[in-house]
Design a protein around this motif. Structure first.
Motif, short mmCIF file in Angstrom:
data_model
loop_
_atom_site.label_atom_id
_atom_site.label_comp_id
_atom_site.label_asym_id
_atom_site.label_seq_id
_atom_site.Cartn_x
_atom_site.Cartn_y
_atom_site.Cartn_z
N ARG A 700 0.81 -1.22 0.00
CA ARG A 700 0.00 0.00 0.00
C ARG A 700 0.85 1.28 0.00
NH1 ARG A 700 -2.40 -3.18 -1.22
NH2 ARG A 700 -2.47 -1.71 -2.95
N GLU A 701 2.15 1.18 -0.42
CA GLU A 701 3.03 2.35 -0.40
C GLU A 701 2.66 3.37 -1.50
OE1 GLU A 701 5.25 0.94 2.84
OE2 GLU A 701 5.13 2.90 1.87
N LEU A 702 2.06 2.89 -2.58
CA LEU A 702 1.71 3.76 -3.69
C LEU A 702 0.31 4.36 -3.58
CD1 LEU A 702 3.23 1.79 -6.72
CD2 LEU A 702 4.00 4.00 -5.83
N ASP A 703 -0.42 4.01 -2.54
CA ASP A 703 -1.80 4.52 -2.41
C ASP A 703 -1.88 6.04 -2.41
OD1 ASP A 703 -3.19 1.84 -0.31
OD2 ASP A 703 -2.46 1.90 -2.38
N PRO A 704 -0.96 6.79 -1.77
CA PRO A 704 -1.09 8.25 -1.80
C PRO A 704 -0.88 8.86 -3.18
CG PRO A 704 0.29 7.54 0.03
CD PRO A 704 0.09 6.35 -0.84
N TYR A 705 -0.37 8.09 -4.13
CA TYR A 705 -0.04 8.65 -5.44
C TYR A 705 -0.94 8.10 -6.54
CZ TYR A 705 4.19 9.28 -2.65
OH TYR A 705 5.07 9.58 -1.65
N LEU A 706 -2.08 7.51 -6.16
CA LEU A 706 -2.93 6.88 -7.17
C LEU A 706 -3.53 7.91 -8.13
CD1 LEU A 706 -4.77 4.12 -5.09
CD2 LEU A 706 -2.74 3.92 -6.54
N ASP A 707 -3.81 9.11 -7.64
CA ASP A 707 -4.37 10.14 -8.52
C ASP A 707 -3.40 10.53 -9.63
OD1 ASP A 707 -6.03 11.84 -5.76
OD2 ASP A 707 -6.67 10.14 -7.02
N THR A 708 -2.12 10.38 -9.37
CA THR A 708 -1.11 10.64 -10.40
C THR A 708 -0.82 9.40 -11.23
OG1 THR A 708 -0.08 12.23 -8.90
CG2 THR A 708 1.22 11.54 -10.79
N LEU A 709 -0.99 8.25 -10.63
CA LEU A 709 -0.62 7.00 -11.30
C LEU A 709 -1.68 6.56 -12.31
CD1 LEU A 709 1.35 4.63 -11.49
CD2 LEU A 709 0.13 3.55 -9.59
#
Length: 819
Positions: A700-709
């Motif tokens: 879940r390390e990438l969850d804060p960047y999902l809007d960019t991903l």
């Protein structure tokens, strides 16, 4: 080498007509503003300070011989100021020279001395074409006048920036003949420029910024070559040199000329110039306020000669400079310094009894200096201890030995070539010619080479600059050996720079590359400075690295022998040497340097060419190899590896950098790299997104960047493709899965929902392909008319006709159904 002799008096003031008057003038402490002797040394020209009329302000009289009236000129205060007293060459029919007196508003008087008659005014001319022009500086170049004039704007309320660039540098030939004096056409060297002081050598014009110039324009010099229509911009202390050929008058506009160099020049320090003069060798002598004496060659390169004693120089402290042969004479505060220009060695230092003296011309006597003092004219002569420029026999032998190696490498014969065969065979003329030139020209220094064949004399004139560079290098090596310990470092840096520059301008074979390896190993810091100077590496205002090296130098840097050709003897290619210097002295510049080299490679070689430097190993991998050879690994090295991978712009390198960032768990940087490099190509975009989607499924390390991903999702990726990647990379649990985990790190449908919605709502590719056709009003096409197979048979109109099924025409079926 030379040794100064005794100072002896050669003339008393009683020996010439105006001697007593000049002696009284000097003894009263009224030092003349300007003193100059004629080119033949027979006349003395004196410009006094402001004198009330009718006393003369300009006086010219004979030093030797009798007969002929003296020249006396004075003018009233409304007359514009005098800006120049110049001796110019003239045809032999009227003598060897004429005197030009130039005033500020452009009026010029041309005078000529006739034996037994005296000075005669030949003609009065107008230099400037505009009535409002004002000359601020003037000099002579053989039979031409060169000046810088101010051209005030027509509008008195013009912009200040436009008024600053209101000067123009012009040149005009002065033709003296039996019919009088005639001015040639005006040639504009530079226009719309700031104020410059003009100084001329026989072939070049030096433009030195005036003291009142702007800070930006006072950071560089301009060197003009009128015959070749070439102008050189140089900032000597920073090693910046750029030459441009002026093909039209529009290119001589000062502001357009500097348009491509403003960013680099603005970051340089202003020039430190106290006094300037032109040497007899054609260079520009500069004295800084710290007392350093340097010479700027016509090609824009600067060489240090000597340091005057006494600390910082005040502006009111005059320094007089003049060259006599190879000796530079400097007078400062009553101390006479005699310095060898080639080696920088102090030949003599003599304290004079008077603080101000004036140098006089001594034609045909390069080994003596004439001085005008309060008590008369004195001569300072030299005696030769030894001729250090005389080529030793071993030097001539070295020429033939080098020629043997050169021809042997290019020979198809198996027989060995020796020095004796070269001397006796007569087949190879190049080493014979070079040996003859060394034996004749270097012994005589700058004098004409006597006893040479005509073909050799022509070759000598072509390679005179190379010979001078060679002699300067050899003298510098001697200075390194003989210098005190405190000066060895500065001499070594200059020597290394000259050697590196020489090797870069020769064939980059194995011997030269091995020599460069030894230089970088023995003098790492000096070699780093030399390489920066040769490549002209600078950082502009935006922080970007720029290089202004010539294509020939770039090819030597990138196109030398490869590592597999060098063997295992420890010699590395030049590109690796430079990368190692970057890592040692300026590691932040290494990725930018690799990027610069890749830009040059893309211009000079086709992609995938085996002849280019990237035909075998890419440049970024070669730089990574240098980084890997470091003994100790640090966090800074990891960052350097990332920058080198990313600056290559290659898909595999970018993916390698992405995996490295993932391994280091630098998620913010991971997303930044993905967002930047996904725009390069659709294939790289798909690889990057798939990699990050697999990481998203595992933690879940990438969850804060999902809007960019999520916006990076490729168009061709479907919902089933996304689910397949996610399911393949889900972490395996040891326990039975439960609907709601207490750990909170499991992937949920809610996290995937925005991505799936984006994919579903996105129009299908096939729909987009056929959307134009579906919206066309002519679809389906109209039904063609029916045709009967047997039109000849008549059928009764009253008889009922059975239905006919034409299975071969689908459109007919559609029509029947609709009917």
């Amino acid at each position: 080498m030379k040794r100064a002799g005794m100072l002896r008096q050669v003339a008393d003031f009683s020996d010439f007509s105006r001697g007593r008057w000049l002696q009284e003038l000097l003894c009263r402490g009224e030092e003349p503003r300007y003193v100059q002797s004629s080119p033949d040394g027979q006349h003395l020209l004196v410009l006094q300070k402001s004198r009330p009329p009718p006393l003369p302000q300009v006086v010219a009289f004979q030093l030797h011989g009798i007969g002929g009236a003296d020249l006396e000129r004075n003018w009233q205060p409304p007359q514009p100021a005098l800006v120049g007293l110049l001796f110019l060459q003239s045809p032999a029919t009227l003598g060897s020279w004429v005197l030009a007196i130039v005033w500020e508003h452009g009026r010029t008087e041309v005078w000529h001395f006739v034996v037994a008659v005296g000075w005669q005014l030949l003609q009065t001319l107008e230099l400037c074409q505009g009535a409002r022009a004002r000359i601020v500086s003037v000099c002579s170049q053989e039979a031409s006048l060169v000046w810088c004039e101010e051209r005030p704007p027509l509008d008195a309320h013009s912009d200040i920036s436009k008024c600053a660039f209101r000067f123009c540098v012009c040149i005009r030939a002065l033709e003296v003949g039996e019919q009088g004096v005639r001015l040639g056409a005006v040639r504009i060297v530079l226009h719309n420029s700031p104020e410059y002081q003009v100084l001329a050598s026989p072939q070049h014009i030096f433009l030195v910024p005036a003291a009142a110039s702007f800070a930006t324009t006072s950071k560089f010099l301009l060197i003009c070559h009128p015959e070749k229509a070439k102008l050189t911009i140089t900032a000597p202390s920073a090693g910046f040199v750029q030459s441009k050929v002026l093909r039209s008058s529009s290119e001589s506009d000062f502001r357009k000329l500097l348009l491509g160099s403003v960013g680099l020049l603005s970051g340089l320090a202003p020039l430190d110039i106290h006094t300037s003069a032109v040497s007899n060798s054609g260079g520009l002598l500069l004295v800084s306020t710290k007392g350093a004496v340097n010479i700027v060659e016509p090609d824009g390169m600067q060489r240090h000669i000597f340091d005057l004693e006494g600390g910082p120089l005040a502006q009111e402290s005059p320094v007089q400079l003049k060259t006599f042969g190879s000796v530079l004479a400097c007078v400062l505060a009553g101390v006479l310094y005699l310095v060898d220009q080639n080696s920088g060695r102090l030949v003599e230092k003599k304290t004079l009894s008077m603080k101000e003296v004036h140098f006089l011309e001594s034609p045909g006597q390069e080994d003596s200096i004439q001085l005008l003092t309060q008590t008369g004219i004195y001569s300072f002569s030299f005696s030769k201890l030894e001729d250090s420029s005389r080529p030793e026999p071993c030097l001539v032998e070295m020429v033939f030995e080098e020629a043997c190696r050169y021809y042997q490498r290019r020979s198809l014969s198996s027989s060995k070539l020796t020095v004796e065969k070269l001397k006796k065979g007569g087949v190879f003329q190049a080493p014979v010619a070079l040996a003859a030139i060394l034996q004749h020209s270097l012994r005589q220094k700058q004098k004409a080479a006597r006893g040479l064949q005509d073909t050799y004399a022509k070759l000598l004139s072509t390679m005179s600059l190379e010979l001078q560079s060679y002699m300067s290098l050899e003298l510098l090596k001697t200075c390194v050996v003989c210098a005190p310990e405190s000066e060895v470092e500065s001499y070594c840096e200059e020597l290394v720079e000259q050697e590196v520059s020489r090797v870069l301008h020769s064939d980059m074979d194995k011997d030269n590359l091995s020599y460069l390896n030894s230089i970088f190993a023995s003098f790492p810091k000096a070699a780093w400075k030399a390489m920066r100077s040769c490549l002209q590496l600078q950082q502009n205002r935006d922080g970007l690295l720029v290089a202004r090296a010539t294509p020939e130098v770039w090819k030597k840097v990138l196109g030398g022998p490869h590592q597999d050709e060098m063997g295992q003897n420890g010699v590395v290619p030049l590109f690796e040497l430079i990368c190692a210097s970057f890592l040692r002295f300026k590691p932040k510049w290494l990725p930018s340097f690799v990027e610069l080299t890749q830009q040059y490679v893309s211009i000079s070689w086709t992609y995938g060419s085996k002849e280019g430097p990237e035909g075998r190993v890419p440049l970024y991998k070669r730089a990574l190899g240098v980084l890997a050879r470091k003994n100790k690994r640090s966090e800074a090295d990891d960052e350097m590896e990332l920058e080198l991978l990313l600056c290559s712009m290659r898909p595999k390198a970018v993916l390698q950098a992405l995996h490295l960032l993932i391994r280091l768990k630098r998620w913010q940087r991971v997303v930044e790299v993905a967002e930047k490099f996904s725009k390069l190509s659709p294939l790289l975009n798909k690889e990057i997104f798939t990699t990050l989607l697999a990481e998203f499924a595992q933690h879940r390390e990438l969850d804060p960047y999902l809007d960019t991903l999520w916006p990076l999702c490729p168009v061709e990726l479907t919902a089933s493709d996304v689910l397949t990647v996610v399911l393949q990379h889900l972490p395996h649990s040891q326990e039975d899965p439960v609907p709601f985990s207490s750990e909170g790190n499991q992937l949920t449908v809610g996290l995937l929902k925005p991505l799936l919605q984006r994919i579903v709502q996105r129009p299908c590719i096939q729909d987009e392909m056929y959307s134009d056709a579906l919206q066309n009003p002519t679809f389906p096409p109209p039904t063609p008319p029916r045709e009967h197979k047997n039109p000849s048979k008549a059928v009764a109109d009253d008889a009922p006709q059975p239905p006919v099924a034409r299975t071969s025409s689908p459109s007919a079926l559609v029509q029947d159904d609709t009917a």
